[in-house]
Each structure stands twice: as C-alpha cells, then as structure tokens.
Design an enzyme around this catalytic site. Structure first.
Site, PDB file in Angstrom:
ATOM      1  CB  SER A 165      -0.950   0.001   1.205  1.00 36.76           C
ATOM      2  OG  SER A 165      -0.242  -0.115   2.415  1.00 36.76           O
ATOM      3  CD1 TRP A 166       5.644   3.711   3.005  1.00 42.79           C
ATOM      4  CD2 TRP A 166       3.885   4.958   2.446  1.00 42.79           C
ATOM      5  NE1 TRP A 166       5.916   5.029   3.343  1.00 42.79           N
ATOM      6  CE2 TRP A 166       4.859   5.803   3.009  1.00 42.79           C
ATOM      7  CE3 TRP A 166       2.686   5.519   2.009  1.00 42.79           C
ATOM      8  CZ2 TRP A 166       4.677   7.182   3.141  1.00 42.79           C
ATOM      9  CZ3 TRP A 166       2.494   6.899   2.151  1.00 42.79           C
ATOM     10  CH2 TRP A 166       3.483   7.705   2.713  1.00 42.79           C
ATOM     11  N   GLY A 173       6.274   9.803   8.486  1.00 39.69           N
ATOM     12  CA  GLY A 173       4.937  10.383   8.450  1.00 39.69           C
ATOM     13  C   GLY A 173       4.859  11.641   9.289  1.00 39.69           C
ATOM     14  CE  LYS A 179       5.521   4.406  12.375  1.00 43.96           C
ATOM     15  NZ  LYS A 179       4.428   4.001  11.470  1.00 43.96           N
ATOM     16  CG  ASP A 213       5.361   8.189  11.649  1.00 47.41           C
ATOM     17  OD1 ASP A 213       4.263   7.875  11.149  1.00 47.41           O
ATOM     18  OD2 ASP A 213       6.442   7.759  11.223  1.00 47.41           O
ATOM     19  CB  SER A 221      -2.618   1.696  12.880  1.00 43.54           C
ATOM     20  OG  SER A 221      -1.508   1.044  13.475  1.00 43.54           O
ATOM     21  CD  GLU A 274       7.990  -3.749   8.246  1.00 42.76           C
ATOM     22  OE1 GLU A 274       8.643  -4.589   8.904  1.00 42.76           O
ATOM     23  OE2 GLU A 274       8.223  -3.486   7.059  1.00 42.76           O
TER      24      GLU A 274
END
Length: 329
Positions: free
Chosen positions: A11-12, A137, A192, A245, A255, A282
């Site tokens: 997607s990214w 981000g 994060k 982010d 998310s 991740e």
C-alpha cells in the site's frame, strides 16, 4: 524528468508511486508477483492494495525484473517489508546503487541483523550516508489514496537530497519537509509500530482511551531514553516526524500494527493474526530487534518488553498488561 525505481508492491509503495508519477516523475515499479504486474498493465490498478488508484502507464512502468527496474533510475525508493529487504537486495551486485540516491520508506529493521534498513544498504552497497534518506509520516497510504491532507518528513544528513525529494512529493494534498536526523527518525518509525501494536493488544483486552493516552505518553519517554542511548543528539520529539507518526499509528483505524495487536489481545495466536490480516505488521519483527539491541544498552523499556514477552515468550496478554499498567505513570 526524474527517474525513480520503486521497489515493493504494498500500500505504501502504491501511494508513493501515485504521488511521484502524478508529479511528473517516471517510476519504474518493481513488484515480485508477475500476476500483479500483468493486472496493472491491463487495468492500471494494483489488484491487492489501494485498488481505487489508477496509474498513467506513460509515467509508471511495472516490472518483475529488478535489475531492469533500477538500471536507469536516479533514485531508488525501498518499500518492501523489512523482513524481505535482504533477500531482495542481496540478488544485486554491490555496485548496483553506486550513483543513485536511496530513500527508505520502510518502517522496520532487518531481522536477524537488528539493523536499520539504511545501515544495511550503506554496508551492503558501500554507500556514503549522504546518498541515503528516509521517509517519515505522519501519513497513512489509505489517506493518500483518498487525497486527504497529508504530511511527510524526509530525513537525510544531506540537506540537498532531503529537499530534492520533498519537492518531488509536494502537491495540493501532500506537504513535505526536510530534516537531518536520519537515525533518530528511522528508529522512531520502528518503535512507534511497537507502541501501536501494544496499544492494539490493550484495546483487544478491553482497555479504553484513558489507558492508551497514558501508554502513548510513556512511550514518548521510552523512545527518548532509547534514542539517547543508541544515537545521542539534540532532537525535538514533539515534531511531527516523531510524535505525529507515533500518534497516527497508535490511534488510526488504518494502522495495521494496532489491528494486529488488537487481534492478539482478543485471543488470536500470532500466526493466525498474521494469516487473517494478509499484511505485514512491522512491529512484530521490530519488537525482537529492539529487544536484542537493548540487551547491551539496558534502557528501561517496559512497553517494548511487555510486547516481546507476549509475542515471543508466549506470556498471556492479560497478565502481561497487568504488570505493565503498574509501571506506567
């Protein structure tokens, strides 16, 4: 025309290809699956991710040939999951990136090596750090696809690299700004995900917004302690590349790390959660890497350790969160 090689079909990668190509860059887009390339060439859509996004095939050139995709590129954007970076890039010669600028859009670490992606690339391809950058981000691919206002930070020790890539990303709904803290931004992007995953576990167990707010507040302190131990330098963790982010990953419906954690909190095994999501979280791999690095650093990291104990030691999520909540302030 800037020539960019985009590595990854998720997607990214899809969102970044949309932005860069619509801003006039040529994007040679490497995807692993031949069926996905054929689908893109036939329909101009990625069949797996952000399928509403349509591509101009005069600007975007999908391929399964990795060497061909990167050959003419001035820029390489890495957007494959961190667990697959080494198997993909180790197929290339050590001189493949020699005269190219490399920007990582990966928010994870190389498993086993416990190494940042940019550190691995610098070592594997003998690149100076001035040829490297990282995208931070707060920004979700899904909102880019919907053309919602989004913000990006490009971290690099080379100010001209960061600024040049910012210029390629900016449009009416994307703001992009340069920063010099390559390592700090990349480590924060890794951590994060761990926080969002742990927040997801708490949500799955029935904890509410009050607890999540305290968890995130304590996470900022945990990240600060870790960064000062592993890469000490002045940095403002309230900046959007760090705190922003963290917040969007911890709270957003998009998310995948929060979603993965929520499934674990609700009783899914790690394997069943991974299979049902059909996407890479991740944070799962990052937990182990940060835990291994912290064996030497010995930083107080109760949130990371709670996540590690649940995901890798098999501790019951409820019991582990009972311990963690007593350590938060």
């Amino acid at each position: 025309m800037e020539k960019i090689a985009m590595l990854g079909g998720g997607s990214w990668a899809t969102a970044l290809t949309k932005i860069l190509s619509e801003n006039g860059a040529r994007v040679d887009w490497w995807l692993r699956a031949k069926d996905d390339v054929q689908h893109l060439l036939r329909t101009r859509h990625n069949p797996r991710y952000l399928s509403s996004v349509q591509f101009d095939l005069n600007q975007v050139y999908p391929s399964t040939d990795l060497e061909d995709a990167i050959e003419e590129a001035d820029w390489l954007v890495l957007a494959v999951p961190a667990a697959f970076v080494q198997p993909v890039l180790d197929k290339l010669s050590r001189d493949s990136f020699k005269h190219k600028r490399v920007v990582s859009a990966i928010k994870g670490m190389i498993p086993g090596k416990n190494q940042l992606v940019t550190d691995y690339v610098a070592e594997r391809f003998r690149l100076p750090r001035t040829q490297l950058g990282v995208i931070a981000g707060p920004c979700h691919a899904e909102e880019v696809a919907l053309e919602k206002q989004s913000y990006l930070t490009i971290g690099s020790p080379d100010a001209s690299l960061a600024l040049a890539f910012c210029e390629m990303l900016r449009n009416r709904f994307v703001s992009a700004h340069p920063a010099s803290d390559l390592d700090g931004i990349e480590y924060c992007a890794v951590m994060k995900n761990i926080i969002a995953l742990t927040g997801g576990i708490a949500h799955g167990l029935g904890y509410g917004d009050n607890f999540l707010a305290v968890l995130v507040s304590n996470a900022v302190q945990e990240i600060r302690r870790f960064l000062q131990a592993i890469n000490p330098q002045p940095r403002d963790l309230s900046a959007s590349a760090y705190l922003g982010d963290l917040l969007v990953t911890a709270y957003s419906q998009f998310s995948r790390n929060r979603t993965f954690g929520s499934m674990v909190g609700r009783g899914y095994s790690v394997k069943s959660a991974q299979l049902e999501m059909n996407m890479i979280a991740e944070g799962y791999y990052a937990v182990k890497s940060i835990h291994e690095l912290n064996k030497k650093l010995k930083v107080n990291m109760p949130i990371t350790e709670a996540a590690y104990n649940i995901l890798y030691e098999g501790n019951a999520p409820g019991a582990e969160l009972d311990v963690l909540k007593e350590k938060l302030r």
